[in-house]
Design a protein around this motif. Structure first.
Motif, short mmCIF file in Angstrom:
data_model
loop_
_atom_site.label_atom_id
_atom_site.label_comp_id
_atom_site.label_asym_id
_atom_site.label_seq_id
_atom_site.Cartn_x
_atom_site.Cartn_y
_atom_site.Cartn_z
N ALA A 250 -29.63 35.50 -19.94
CA ALA A 250 -29.29 36.53 -20.92
C ALA A 250 -27.78 36.65 -21.12
N LEU A 251 -27.05 36.20 -20.12
CA LEU A 251 -25.60 36.46 -20.11
C LEU A 251 -24.98 35.48 -19.14
N GLY A 252 -23.73 35.08 -19.42
CA GLY A 252 -23.09 34.15 -18.50
C GLY A 252 -21.61 34.36 -18.40
N LEU A 253 -21.06 33.79 -17.34
CA LEU A 253 -19.62 33.76 -17.17
C LEU A 253 -19.13 32.32 -17.27
N GLY A 254 -18.09 32.14 -18.08
CA GLY A 254 -17.44 30.85 -18.17
C GLY A 254 -15.95 31.03 -17.98
N SER A 255 -15.22 29.94 -18.12
CA SER A 255 -13.77 30.04 -18.12
C SER A 255 -13.23 29.16 -19.22
N ASP A 256 -12.00 29.47 -19.64
CA ASP A 256 -11.49 28.93 -20.89
C ASP A 256 -9.98 28.76 -20.77
N SER A 257 -9.53 27.49 -20.76
CA SER A 257 -8.09 27.22 -20.75
C SER A 257 -7.57 26.89 -22.14
N GLY A 258 -8.45 26.35 -22.98
CA GLY A 258 -8.02 25.97 -24.32
C GLY A 258 -9.16 26.06 -25.31
N GLY A 259 -10.34 26.45 -24.79
CA GLY A 259 -11.52 26.53 -25.65
C GLY A 259 -12.81 26.37 -24.86
N SER A 260 -12.73 26.39 -23.54
CA SER A 260 -13.87 26.02 -22.70
C SER A 260 -15.01 27.01 -22.71
N ILE A 261 -14.76 28.22 -23.18
CA ILE A 261 -15.86 29.15 -23.48
C ILE A 261 -16.24 29.01 -24.95
N ARG A 262 -15.22 28.94 -25.79
CA ARG A 262 -15.43 29.04 -27.24
C ARG A 262 -16.00 27.77 -27.85
N GLN A 263 -15.61 26.60 -27.34
CA GLN A 263 -16.16 25.36 -27.91
C GLN A 263 -17.66 25.24 -27.64
N PRO A 264 -18.12 25.46 -26.41
CA PRO A 264 -19.57 25.40 -26.19
C PRO A 264 -20.33 26.50 -26.93
N ALA A 265 -19.73 27.69 -27.05
CA ALA A 265 -20.39 28.74 -27.83
C ALA A 265 -20.58 28.27 -29.27
N HIS A 266 -19.54 27.68 -29.82
CA HIS A 266 -19.59 27.13 -31.19
C HIS A 266 -20.68 26.07 -31.31
N CYS A 267 -20.69 25.11 -30.41
CA CYS A 267 -21.62 23.98 -30.54
C CYS A 267 -23.06 24.37 -30.22
N CYS A 268 -23.25 25.43 -29.44
CA CYS A 268 -24.60 25.84 -29.06
C CYS A 268 -25.11 27.03 -29.87
N GLY A 269 -24.25 27.60 -30.71
CA GLY A 269 -24.71 28.67 -31.59
C GLY A 269 -24.83 30.03 -30.94
N ILE A 270 -24.02 30.27 -29.91
CA ILE A 270 -24.03 31.60 -29.29
C ILE A 270 -22.64 32.23 -29.46
N ALA A 271 -22.42 33.35 -28.77
CA ALA A 271 -21.14 34.04 -28.84
C ALA A 271 -20.39 33.88 -27.53
N GLY A 272 -19.08 33.76 -27.63
CA GLY A 272 -18.26 33.62 -26.43
C GLY A 272 -16.93 34.30 -26.64
N LEU A 273 -16.42 34.90 -25.58
CA LEU A 273 -15.16 35.65 -25.67
C LEU A 273 -14.13 35.08 -24.72
N ARG A 274 -12.97 34.75 -25.28
CA ARG A 274 -11.77 34.53 -24.48
C ARG A 274 -11.03 35.85 -24.42
N PRO A 275 -11.06 36.57 -23.27
CA PRO A 275 -10.32 37.84 -23.20
C PRO A 275 -8.81 37.59 -23.22
N THR A 276 -8.05 38.64 -23.45
CA THR A 276 -6.60 38.58 -23.32
C THR A 276 -6.24 38.06 -21.93
N THR A 277 -5.24 37.20 -21.86
CA THR A 277 -4.74 36.77 -20.56
C THR A 277 -4.34 38.00 -19.75
N GLY A 278 -4.85 38.10 -18.53
CA GLY A 278 -4.54 39.25 -17.68
C GLY A 278 -5.61 40.32 -17.68
N ARG A 279 -6.61 40.19 -18.54
CA ARG A 279 -7.65 41.22 -18.64
C ARG A 279 -8.65 41.13 -17.49
#
Lengths: 429, 429
Positions: B158-187
């Motif tokens: 239902a929900l997952g945690l990923g990490s993202d240095s340059g798109g590592s959450i957002r690229q898979p979200a894009h390619c798989c058709g789900i939503a992904g958030l890169r929070p503000t650095t430090g959040r």
């Protein structure tokens, strides 16, 4: 000293707003004081007497304003004020006159503050010469917010802005017997600092206030804190009110000895006196040494060795340090240093969590005669490396009558804690 | 799909708390779904089915909990979960089993979430092999939160945690058709990320949520945000409620073309569709190009050339990029790059001030077949370099039936704005 000169900036603002004092007479009194003391100090490098008096007259006419309504302040040569020379102490930039105020300057002005002029950066710089310590001009005020601390301590300014990469606000505050605050890294925008601070490379440098009264540090911080839409390193973290903090029961770590520095007896006495004061106020003072002290100098030297670091200039005050002897640094060394730096920051969090206040000397020695070795400053460097807030406040006097400060650090973003503790030390000095 | 599998994590939590569903049946349904889809996907690298069911039974017995009460979630192999293998996708660490949860994992659990297992990092890594895109397993889910996006998109979590240095959450979200958030650095604290992130050197990498529903990104962010006393890079900035944001009249910058990338027609269509959706909701969409786009690849390559950067491994997905060809870097190059980086961050602030939302493609292309060049990702890299929050949300479909995401970025610390805009795009998809 004319009575008004000894009031806090906050109190001056209140009395001018209440028309118990006029801005014109307050600014005039401070200008008179500058004329009286500065020939011996050489702290003020550019005075805007006429403009300040005109602004004071306008403030009196307007009759209301912000919390600094009609209150005179001064600014270090490294921070831009529109139309005034800002050379960063460098002869090559002697003709540099920025068109705009630094964010912190603009904010103090927007709060009603009246800029008296600019002050010398460095206790003995090639552009402005030697700055005297107001307690004895043969002694150094320390650096690099040298003129700022000297003129405030001498009663020639109610409030000032300095900057601090490793102690440049706190060392002069210590040597001149006033109060100075290094805010949390990211608290105050660096827009208008000269030289330009590249925050992606330098997380140490901050702009902060100096004053004779701790309440003025708190007031100025409240005014200058927060993002300005221009400095990407400024962060919108809420700021607590130091006057609302209740410190009884708070654990204070006390440390004096450092692997690279043994403090002067007068420094030891002042630090123990401050510890006793805090204990008497109900704080729980215990000896505890922060982690990573042995990393402080190596990390700082690594930083200075980095190619575009301007910082060595800042510290070459006594002729005891030649940055060229450091030699070049490789990209591998830079990365290794960044990892060591990160480890220091990690190790500090549990320590500050257990001891939300850390009391230490501000420096190895009180002020020394010009040209003598001023001693080590690992105490202030430590908090620059981790980015924590730290206040220096006077806590004692040498047998020769020179002031001695202590440093009180707090967790990131908790300037309110450090300021509240410094207020206690100040009240019972 | 079993009806419960399509509910948001937030809704599942509400229904389980209201006893309309049991945690036991929900966790069981998700485990069944994993068993059904994962043989083709190879997304889940370690499943804790028995423990999860036991925790679900205990949750049902307890009958109350946090907002994720009884809700199953999964975690990328780069983020520690106590007792489960966390190898960072590296064969050398195949036996690494951390004793403690990463902060973000512990916080989701403390809110009632039930950890189903760990997911593969990278679309084709030497330890776990190839991960299939749930829309067509012959296609890549992109990287590096590959298994996470794939199993969520397939309804196995239902929900997952990923990490993202340059798109590592957002690229898979894009390619798989789900939503992904890169929070503000430090959040969000990075405590428990593996490999270790040295924040003094790397301000790009963040931990963030992936989900099928934007409201779950907001819920998870609220749960995982804020300092943990262990990660010195985490900052206590208040978090706004995206559901309380009113976006009508807000200016949105729309840009598609990039000096180094020309987006695929399906990507262009989806981005324009999202723009039309936002405009229909009363936002003011105008074409405007962020500054510094030409710096994005050079800065990223400079970062990868730095000696202790592990990052090239993360991006070597299609065999098109050999980090060794980058050559060594000098300390001078590092400093020069940091200054360019700082300039990019400075230039972005006025732009984001004028356009508090920036809509763009998430990537040059939709998902490609395994082994093919996935195209450029300057769109996601940009916000990593400046540290801003950015959401990827599905906004279209290719003629072949593959999902297409768009990216919506917002000013630092304004995840609420980006999430509110993504909710609009999601509702009208």
């Amino acid at each position: 000293m004319v009575p008004a000169l000894d009031l806090s900036a906050a109190e001056l603002g209140r009395r001018i707003a209440a028309r118990e004092l006029s801005a014109r007479e307050v600014v005039g009194a401070f200008l008179d004081r500058v004329a009286e003391v500065d020939p011996a100090l050489n702290a003020v490098v550019e005075l805007r007497a006429e403009a300040a008096l005109a602004e004071a007259a306008a403030a009196d006419e307007r009759g209301s304003g912000g919390p600094l309504h009609g209150v005179p302040f001064t600014v270090k040569d490294w921070i831009d004020a529109a139309g005034l020379r800002c050379a960063g102490g460098q002869p090559a930039h002697r003709e540099r006159r920025p068109a705009r105020d630094a964010t912190a300057v603009a904010r103090l002005r927007a709060a009603g503050g009246i800029l008296l002029g600019k002050t010398a950066a460095g206790p003995d710089n090639p552009l402005y010469g030697r700055v005297g310590n107001p307690h004895d001009p043969r002694f150094t005020p320390a650096g690099s917010s040298s003129g700022e601390a000297a003129i405030i301590a001498a009663g020639g300014s109610a409030l000032g802005l300095g900057s601090d990469s490793g102690g440049s606000i706190r060392q002069p505050a210590h040597c001149c017997g006033i109060a100075g605050l290094r805010p949390t890294t990211g608290r105050v925008p660096l827009t208008g600092h000269f030289p330009f601070i590249c925050a992606t490379a330098d997380p140490r440098t901050v702009i902060g206030p100096l004053a004779r009264h701790v309440e003025d540090l708190a007031l100025a911080l409240r005014l200058i804190a927060g993002p300005d839409g221009a400095d990407p390193s400024a962060v919108p973290v809420p700021l607590g009110d130091h006057a609302a903090v209740r410190l009884a029961g708070t654990r204070v770590a006390l440390y004096l000895d450092h692997p690279h520095t043994t403090p002067h007896p007068a420094v030891v006495r002042a630090t123990h006196a401050a510890a006793a004061t805090l204990a008497a106020a109900g704080l729980v003072v215990e000896e505890a040494t922060p982690p990573g002290l042995a990393d402080v100098y190596p990390l700082t030297l690594d930083y200075w060795r980095r190619p575009e670091s301007d910082s060595p200039d800042e510290w070459v005050n006594g002729g005891t340090f030649d940055p060229a002897t450091l030699g070049p640094i490789s990209a591998e060394d830079v990365e290794r240093s960044l990892f060591t730096w990160d480890r220091l920051r990690r190790r500090m969090l549990p320590f500050i969590g257990a001891h939300p206040l850390v009391l230490s000397p501000a420096a190895e020695k009180p002020a020394v005669p010009h040209g003598e070795d001023g001693g080590g400053i690992p105490y202030t460097l430590l908090w620059s490396l981790v980015g924590y807030p730290a206040v220096v406040v006077r806590a004692g006097t040498t047998v020769e009558g020179l002031p001695v400060g202590v440093q009180i650090a707090a967790p990131p973003w908790r300037e309110d804690l450090a300021l509240a503790a410094a207020s206690i030390v100040e009240r019972t000095r």
